[in-house]
Scaffold this motif. Sequence first.
Motif, PDB file in Angstrom:
ATOM      1  N   HIS A 127       0.837  -1.193   0.000  1.00 16.01           N
ATOM      2  CA  HIS A 127       0.000   0.000   0.000  1.00 16.01           C
ATOM      3  C   HIS A 127       0.877   1.250   0.000  1.00 16.01           C
ATOM      4  O   HIS A 127       1.839   1.356   0.763  1.00 16.01           O
ATOM      5  CB  HIS A 127      -0.924   0.011   1.218  1.00 16.01           C
ATOM      6  CG  HIS A 127      -1.938  -1.087   1.199  1.00 16.01           C
ATOM      7  ND1 HIS A 127      -3.097  -1.023   0.456  1.00 16.01           N
ATOM      8  CD2 HIS A 127      -1.957  -2.298   1.824  1.00 16.01           C
ATOM      9  CE1 HIS A 127      -3.800  -2.126   0.625  1.00 16.01           C
ATOM     10  NE2 HIS A 127      -3.128  -2.923   1.446  1.00 16.01           N
ATOM     11  N   LEU A 128       0.538   2.194  -0.865  1.00 17.76           N
ATOM     12  CA  LEU A 128       1.262   3.456  -0.953  1.00 17.76           C
ATOM     13  C   LEU A 128       0.613   4.499  -0.059  1.00 17.76           C
ATOM     14  O   LEU A 128      -0.613   4.562   0.053  1.00 17.76           O
ATOM     15  CB  LEU A 128       1.287   3.960  -2.397  1.00 17.76           C
ATOM     16  CG  LEU A 128       2.009   3.078  -3.417  1.00 17.76           C
ATOM     17  CD1 LEU A 128       1.896   3.689  -4.804  1.00 17.76           C
ATOM     18  CD2 LEU A 128       3.472   2.878  -3.052  1.00 17.76           C
ATOM     19  N   GLN A 129       1.433   5.310   0.566  1.00 18.02           N
ATOM     20  CA  GLN A 129       0.965   6.413   1.382  1.00 18.02           C
ATOM     21  C   GLN A 129       1.084   7.719   0.585  1.00 18.02           C
ATOM     22  O   GLN A 129       1.751   7.764  -0.451  1.00 18.02           O
ATOM     23  CB  GLN A 129       1.782   6.501   2.682  1.00 18.02           C
ATOM     24  CG  GLN A 129       1.819   5.205   3.475  1.00 18.02           C
ATOM     25  CD  GLN A 129       0.438   4.748   3.921  1.00 18.02           C
ATOM     26  OE1 GLN A 129      -0.412   5.572   4.268  1.00 18.02           O
ATOM     27  NE2 GLN A 129       0.217   3.433   3.923  1.00 18.02           N
ATOM     28  N   PHE A 130       0.427   8.760   1.091  1.00 19.59           N
ATOM     29  CA  PHE A 130       0.516  10.042   0.395  1.00 19.59           C
ATOM     30  C   PHE A 130       1.940  10.590   0.417  1.00 19.59           C
ATOM     31  O   PHE A 130       2.322  11.351  -0.471  1.00 19.59           O
ATOM     32  CB  PHE A 130      -0.457  11.043   1.026  1.00 19.59           C
ATOM     33  CG  PHE A 130      -1.879  10.833   0.594  1.00 19.59           C
ATOM     34  CD1 PHE A 130      -2.312  11.279  -0.648  1.00 19.59           C
ATOM     35  CD2 PHE A 130      -2.784  10.169   1.413  1.00 19.59           C
ATOM     36  CE1 PHE A 130      -3.619  11.086  -1.057  1.00 19.59           C
ATOM     37  CE2 PHE A 130      -4.094   9.970   1.006  1.00 19.59           C
ATOM     38  CZ  PHE A 130      -4.511  10.433  -0.229  1.00 19.59           C
ATOM     39  N   THR A 131       2.723  10.202   1.405  1.00 19.35           N
ATOM     40  CA  THR A 131       4.132  10.622   1.408  1.00 19.35           C
ATOM     41  C   THR A 131       4.892   9.989   0.242  1.00 19.35           C
ATOM     42  O   THR A 131       5.801  10.614  -0.329  1.00 19.35           O
ATOM     43  CB  THR A 131       4.789  10.222   2.738  1.00 19.35           C
ATOM     44  OG1 THR A 131       4.567   8.822   2.976  1.00 19.35           O
ATOM     45  CG2 THR A 131       4.225  11.040   3.891  1.00 19.35           C
ATOM     46  N   ASP A 132       4.531   8.771  -0.131  1.00 16.74           N
ATOM     47  CA  ASP A 132       5.168   8.123  -1.281  1.00 16.74           C
ATOM     48  C   ASP A 132       4.820   8.860  -2.569  1.00 16.74           C
ATOM     49  O   ASP A 132       5.671   9.025  -3.457  1.00 16.74           O
ATOM     50  CB  ASP A 132       4.713   6.662  -1.378  1.00 16.74           C
ATOM     51  CG  ASP A 132       5.049   5.870  -0.122  1.00 16.74           C
ATOM     52  OD1 ASP A 132       6.162   6.047   0.399  1.00 16.74           O
ATOM     53  OD2 ASP A 132       4.189   5.092   0.324  1.00 16.74           O
ATOM     54  N   ILE A 133       3.567   9.298  -2.663  1.00 11.97           N
ATOM     55  CA  ILE A 133       3.156  10.072  -3.842  1.00 11.97           C
ATOM     56  C   ILE A 133       3.899  11.400  -3.894  1.00 11.97           C
ATOM     57  O   ILE A 133       4.336  11.858  -4.951  1.00 11.97           O
ATOM     58  CB  ILE A 133       1.632  10.297  -3.824  1.00 11.97           C
ATOM     59  CG1 ILE A 133       0.897   8.956  -3.876  1.00 11.97           C
ATOM     60  CG2 ILE A 133       1.201  11.187  -4.992  1.00 11.97           C
ATOM     61  CD1 ILE A 133      -0.611   9.072  -3.757  1.00 11.97           C
ATOM     62  N   ALA A 134       4.070  12.020  -2.727  1.00 12.45           N
ATOM     63  CA  ALA A 134       4.789  13.297  -2.670  1.00 12.45           C
ATOM     64  C   ALA A 134       6.238  13.131  -3.118  1.00 12.45           C
ATOM     65  O   ALA A 134       6.790  13.990  -3.818  1.00 12.45           O
ATOM     66  CB  ALA A 134       4.723  13.863  -1.255  1.00 12.45           C
ATOM     67  N   LEU A 135       6.867  12.030  -2.744  1.00 13.48           N
ATOM     68  CA  LEU A 135       8.248  11.785  -3.176  1.00 13.48           C
ATOM     69  C   LEU A 135       8.318  11.607  -4.694  1.00 13.48           C
ATOM     70  O   LEU A 135       9.227  12.117  -5.351  1.00 13.48           O
ATOM     71  CB  LEU A 135       8.795  10.540  -2.475  1.00 13.48           C
ATOM     72  CG  LEU A 135       9.101  10.696  -0.974  1.00 13.48           C
ATOM     73  CD1 LEU A 135       9.471   9.356  -0.368  1.00 13.48           C
ATOM     74  CD2 LEU A 135      10.223  11.714  -0.762  1.00 13.48           C
TER      75      LEU A 135
ATOM     76  N   ALA B 221       6.299  12.930  -6.757  1.00 11.92           N
ATOM     77  CA  ALA B 221       6.002  14.237  -7.356  1.00 11.92           C
ATOM     78  C   ALA B 221       7.256  15.097  -7.482  1.00 11.92           C
ATOM     79  O   ALA B 221       7.274  16.056  -8.269  1.00 11.92           O
ATOM     80  CB  ALA B 221       4.956  14.966  -6.531  1.00 11.92           C
ATOM     81  N   LEU B 222       8.303  14.759  -6.726  1.00  9.43           N
ATOM     82  CA  LEU B 222       9.541  15.523  -6.843  1.00  9.43           C
ATOM     83  C   LEU B 222      10.118  15.459  -8.255  1.00  9.43           C
ATOM     84  O   LEU B 222      10.764  16.401  -8.711  1.00  9.43           O
ATOM     85  CB  LEU B 222      10.573  14.998  -5.835  1.00  9.43           C
ATOM     86  CG  LEU B 222      10.271  15.270  -4.356  1.00  9.43           C
ATOM     87  CD1 LEU B 222      11.332  14.616  -3.472  1.00  9.43           C
ATOM     88  CD2 LEU B 222      10.217  16.770  -4.081  1.00  9.43           C
ATOM     89  N   LEU B 223       9.858  14.346  -8.947  1.00 10.67           N
ATOM     90  CA  LEU B 223      10.355  14.223 -10.319  1.00 10.67           C
ATOM     91  C   LEU B 223       9.700  15.258 -11.234  1.00 10.67           C
ATOM     92  O   LEU B 223      10.355  15.828 -12.116  1.00 10.67           O
ATOM     93  CB  LEU B 223      10.092  12.810 -10.843  1.00 10.67           C
ATOM     94  CG  LEU B 223      10.858  11.691 -10.125  1.00 10.67           C
ATOM     95  CD1 LEU B 223      10.413  10.331 -10.651  1.00 10.67           C
ATOM     96  CD2 LEU B 223      12.359  11.869 -10.309  1.00 10.67           C
ATOM     97  N   ALA B 224       8.396  15.484 -11.032  1.00  8.40           N
ATOM     98  CA  ALA B 224       7.715  16.516 -11.817  1.00  8.40           C
ATOM     99  C   ALA B 224       8.266  17.896 -11.478  1.00  8.40           C
ATOM    100  O   ALA B 224       8.424  18.752 -12.362  1.00  8.40           O
ATOM    101  CB  ALA B 224       6.212  16.465 -11.568  1.00  8.40           C
ATOM    102  N   LEU B 225       8.572  18.126 -10.207  1.00  8.13           N
ATOM    103  CA  LEU B 225       9.153  19.411  -9.807  1.00  8.13           C
ATOM    104  C   LEU B 225      10.534  19.607 -10.415  1.00  8.13           C
ATOM    105  O   LEU B 225      10.894  20.721 -10.814  1.00  8.13           O
ATOM    106  CB  LEU B 225       9.226  19.493  -8.280  1.00  8.13           C
ATOM    107  CG  LEU B 225       7.886  19.545  -7.540  1.00  8.13           C
ATOM    108  CD1 LEU B 225       8.109  19.503  -6.032  1.00  8.13           C
ATOM    109  CD2 LEU B 225       7.113  20.804  -7.937  1.00  8.13           C
ATOM    110  N   VAL B 226      11.309  18.527 -10.498  1.00  7.01           N
ATOM    111  CA  VAL B 226      12.633  18.618 -11.120  1.00  7.01           C
ATOM    112  C   VAL B 226      12.497  19.004 -12.584  1.00  7.01           C
ATOM    113  O   VAL B 226      13.232  19.853 -13.100  1.00  7.01           O
ATOM    114  CB  VAL B 226      13.384  17.277 -10.972  1.00  7.01           C
ATOM    115  CG1 VAL B 226      14.629  17.254 -11.848  1.00  7.01           C
ATOM    116  CG2 VAL B 226      13.766  17.049  -9.520  1.00  7.01           C
ATOM    117  N   ASN B 227      11.540  18.383 -13.274  1.00  6.05           N
ATOM    118  CA  ASN B 227      11.331  18.723 -14.687  1.00  6.05           C
ATOM    119  C   ASN B 227      10.859  20.166 -14.854  1.00  6.05           C
ATOM    120  O   ASN B 227      11.245  20.846 -15.803  1.00  6.05           O
ATOM    121  CB  ASN B 227      10.314  17.762 -15.307  1.00  6.05           C
ATOM    122  CG  ASN B 227      10.938  16.444 -15.709  1.00  6.05           C
ATOM    123  OD1 ASN B 227      11.817  16.382 -16.558  1.00  6.05           O
ATOM    124  ND2 ASN B 227      10.498  15.382 -15.074  1.00  6.05           N
ATOM    125  N   ALA B 228      10.021  20.623 -13.945  1.00  5.38           N
ATOM    126  CA  ALA B 228       9.574  22.021 -13.994  1.00  5.38           C
ATOM    127  C   ALA B 228      10.753  22.966 -13.767  1.00  5.38           C
ATOM    128  O   ALA B 228      10.850  24.012 -14.425  1.00  5.38           O
ATOM    129  CB  ALA B 228       8.497  22.261 -12.951  1.00  5.38           C
TER     130      ALA B 228
END
Length: 276
Positions: free
Chosen positions: A5-13, A15-22
């Motif tokens: 099971h994934l937690q919202f903290t896993d999703i946030a981590l 999401a860092l890849l999208a922030l890096v691309n931005a």
Amino acid sequence: MTVIHLQFTDIALAALLALVNAAISLLLQLRVHRQMLWAAMRMAVQLLLVGWVLRLVFQTQSPLATALVALVMVTAAAREVAARPSWRLSNGGNFGIAAATVAISSAATVVLALLTAIRPNPWHAPRYAIPLLGIVLGSVLNAASLGLDTFFDGIALHRPGVEAQLALGLPMKTALQELVRTSIRRGTVPIINQMSAAGIITLPGIMTGQLLAGMDPIDAAKYQIVLLLLLTGAGGLACVGAVLMAARMISDDRQRLRIDRLSPAKPARSVPAGKG
């Protein structure tokens, strides 16, 4: 199977890849950072909302709720098929073609799979019917929209040649035959490429998801084979149906090419005086 099971903290981590691309977009002045971040947020919200809705539908096991979700999905897919081509038929012709081809091809394929290969109990169980319909609609959408777009572009480009054949007394079916073939071929090529690459070059998404969920690799491969064959059948039916219906609507009973029924999706912008 053991599900991790994934937690919202896993999703946030992640999401860092999208922030890096931005950040890269800002650094290189690509000017796509806003679109990227908006798309990421929209994707997350949409998927979570769909997850909540599907959880309710799966819990209720209601045939009516399953049918309602399926209707919304088919309507959205038909709208997308109608909107993608760069040309429009008059009187909502694009949507009429899209609605008919998407509904018939997807329903026939999904019902066949549920009654034969997968056989859930009951056969319309939403846990199987809705995900399967979603997968099939993706293939149907791409094949039908590519076929329509190619056919309409071909009509606009080769109109003089088609009308010359009609003037020589050839029937409409013969005059449009090569355009129909080219359009159907283009619509089905992505499906063929997807099958050709499966296994050796890529692991398809469904098989990957089942492996992550703990399914035996052989069983996951069997499911993926069945699904790819279903996608091929549904996509082929949708493409052929869409192109043949478009060919019928662009002509009339007097063997005339009704180019007046076709117009650009976006009117050409006029060039201001003194420019161009």
